[in-house]
Design a protein around this motif. Structure first.
Motif, PDB file in Angstrom:
ATOM      1  N   GLU A  32     -50.427  20.864 -24.773  1.00  0.00           N
ATOM      2  CA  GLU A  32     -49.925  19.199 -24.229  1.00  0.00           C
ATOM      3  C   GLU A  32     -48.945  19.525 -22.995  1.00  0.00           C
ATOM      4  OE1 GLU A  32     -48.599  20.108 -28.803  1.00  0.00           O
ATOM      5  OE2 GLU A  32     -48.599  21.208 -27.161  1.00  0.00           O
ATOM      6  N   CYS A  56     -52.987  16.027 -24.579  1.00  0.00           N
ATOM      7  CA  CYS A  56     -53.413  17.576 -25.021  1.00  0.00           C
ATOM      8  C   CYS A  56     -54.730  17.883 -24.804  1.00  0.00           C
ATOM      9  CB  CYS A  56     -52.964  17.413 -26.405  1.00  0.00           C
ATOM     10  SG  CYS A  56     -53.543  18.641 -27.711  1.00  0.00           S
ATOM     11  N   LEU A  76     -57.947  14.605 -35.042  1.00  0.00           N
ATOM     12  CA  LEU A  76     -56.743  14.851 -34.006  1.00  0.00           C
ATOM     13  C   LEU A  76     -55.478  13.901 -34.322  1.00  0.00           C
ATOM     14  CD1 LEU A  76     -59.126  14.730 -30.744  1.00  0.00           C
ATOM     15  CD2 LEU A  76     -58.061  16.762 -32.009  1.00  0.00           C
ATOM     16  N   TRP A 107     -51.057  13.279 -33.661  1.00  0.00           N
ATOM     17  CA  TRP A 107     -49.844  13.591 -32.889  1.00  0.00           C
ATOM     18  C   TRP A 107     -48.775  13.600 -33.939  1.00  0.00           C
ATOM     19  CZ3 TRP A 107     -48.994  15.343 -28.046  1.00  0.00           C
ATOM     20  CH2 TRP A 107     -49.938  15.164 -27.069  1.00  0.00           C
ATOM     21  N   ARG A 123     -52.909   9.346 -35.677  1.00  0.00           N
ATOM     22  CA  ARG A 123     -53.930  10.081 -36.155  1.00  0.00           C
ATOM     23  C   ARG A 123     -55.464   9.546 -35.602  1.00  0.00           C
ATOM     24  NH1 ARG A 123     -53.141  10.140 -42.599  1.00  0.00           N
ATOM     25  NH2 ARG A 123     -53.287   7.715 -42.816  1.00  0.00           N
ATOM     26  N   ILE A 138     -53.061   6.121 -29.713  1.00  0.00           N
ATOM     27  CA  ILE A 138     -53.875   7.693 -29.523  1.00  0.00           C
ATOM     28  C   ILE A 138     -55.056   7.159 -29.110  1.00  0.00           C
ATOM     29  CG2 ILE A 138     -54.345   7.319 -31.891  1.00  0.00           C
ATOM     30  CD1 ILE A 138     -54.311  10.713 -31.999  1.00  0.00           C
ATOM     31  N   GLN A 162     -58.962   9.333 -26.972  1.00  0.00           N
ATOM     32  CA  GLN A 162     -59.378  10.525 -26.744  1.00  0.00           C
ATOM     33  C   GLN A 162     -60.616  10.441 -25.502  1.00  0.00           C
ATOM     34  OE1 GLN A 162     -62.176  12.169 -29.880  1.00  0.00           O
ATOM     35  NE2 GLN A 162     -61.819  14.397 -29.002  1.00  0.00           N
ATOM     36  N   LEU A 197     -51.657  10.363 -25.939  1.00  0.00           N
ATOM     37  CA  LEU A 197     -50.628   9.539 -26.706  1.00  0.00           C
ATOM     38  C   LEU A 197     -49.902   8.554 -25.634  1.00  0.00           C
ATOM     39  CD1 LEU A 197     -49.584   9.016 -29.614  1.00  0.00           C
ATOM     40  CD2 LEU A 197     -47.570  10.190 -29.192  1.00  0.00           C
ATOM     41  N   TYR A 226     -42.844  16.807 -29.504  1.00  0.00           N
ATOM     42  CA  TYR A 226     -44.098  16.129 -29.793  1.00  0.00           C
ATOM     43  C   TYR A 226     -45.197  17.087 -29.744  1.00  0.00           C
ATOM     44  CZ  TYR A 226     -42.523  11.188 -29.783  1.00  0.00           C
ATOM     45  OH  TYR A 226     -41.680  10.134 -30.283  1.00  0.00           O
ATOM     46  N   CYS A 232     -49.484  18.041 -30.671  1.00  0.00           N
ATOM     47  CA  CYS A 232     -50.691  17.401 -31.169  1.00  0.00           C
ATOM     48  C   CYS A 232     -51.257  18.760 -32.061  1.00  0.00           C
ATOM     49  CB  CYS A 232     -51.652  17.428 -29.841  1.00  0.00           C
ATOM     50  SG  CYS A 232     -52.185  18.951 -28.894  1.00  0.00           S
ATOM     51  N   TRP A 279     -52.345  24.034 -33.414  1.00  0.00           N
ATOM     52  CA  TRP A 279     -51.057  23.200 -33.083  1.00  0.00           C
ATOM     53  C   TRP A 279     -50.940  23.497 -31.718  1.00  0.00           C
ATOM     54  CZ3 TRP A 279     -48.089  19.718 -35.636  1.00  0.00           C
ATOM     55  CH2 TRP A 279     -48.253  19.438 -36.961  1.00  0.00           C
TER      56      TRP A 279
END
Length: 126
Positions: free
Chosen positions: A6, A22, A34, A36, A50, A73, A75, A84, A97, A99, A116
């Protein structure tokens, strides 16, 4: 082995915005999820967002009620990065925080995520 890193945490005033990133490396193929999470000292890790990456929910994002309408969120597939975007931040959003990734269902239970990142601190001052 899946590896998550992250970045993007920091300090911001109430009402401000931050974007966490992340980078995901290693073998993570569909189906997967995926997410957070965040954690305040002395409290359990809380899921905040998510992203479903399995049929028939691929691309669907889901949020905890506490952040709905403020956090997004997303990607970047090409860069294997999950973001995020946090807006209208409140002091209650202060936390570390994380991910997380799972090769199974998207759950709000942190025990469902074997992978993680190391965490990034977000501090919101009023």
């Amino acid at each position: 082995q899946v590896h998550l890193v992250e970045s993007g945490g920091g300090s911001v005033q109430s009402g401000g915005s931050l974007r966490l990133s992340c980078v995901v490396s290693g073998p993570l193929d569909s189906p997967y999820c995926l997410a957070w999470f965040r954690q305040v000292p002395g409290q359990e890790r809380e899921g905040v967002a998510r992203l479903y990456k399995y049929s028939p929910y691929t691309g669907i994002a889901d949020y905890a009620d506490s952040v709905k309408g403020r956090f997004t969120i997303s990607q970047d597939m090409a860069k294997r990065t999950v973001h995020l975007q946090m807006a209208s931040l409140k002091s209650d959003d202060s936390a570390v925080y994380y991910c997380a990734a799972a090769t199974s269902d998207c759950t709000w239970n942190s025990n469902g995520y074997p992978y993680w990142g190391q965490g990034t601190q977000v501090t919101v001052s009023s």
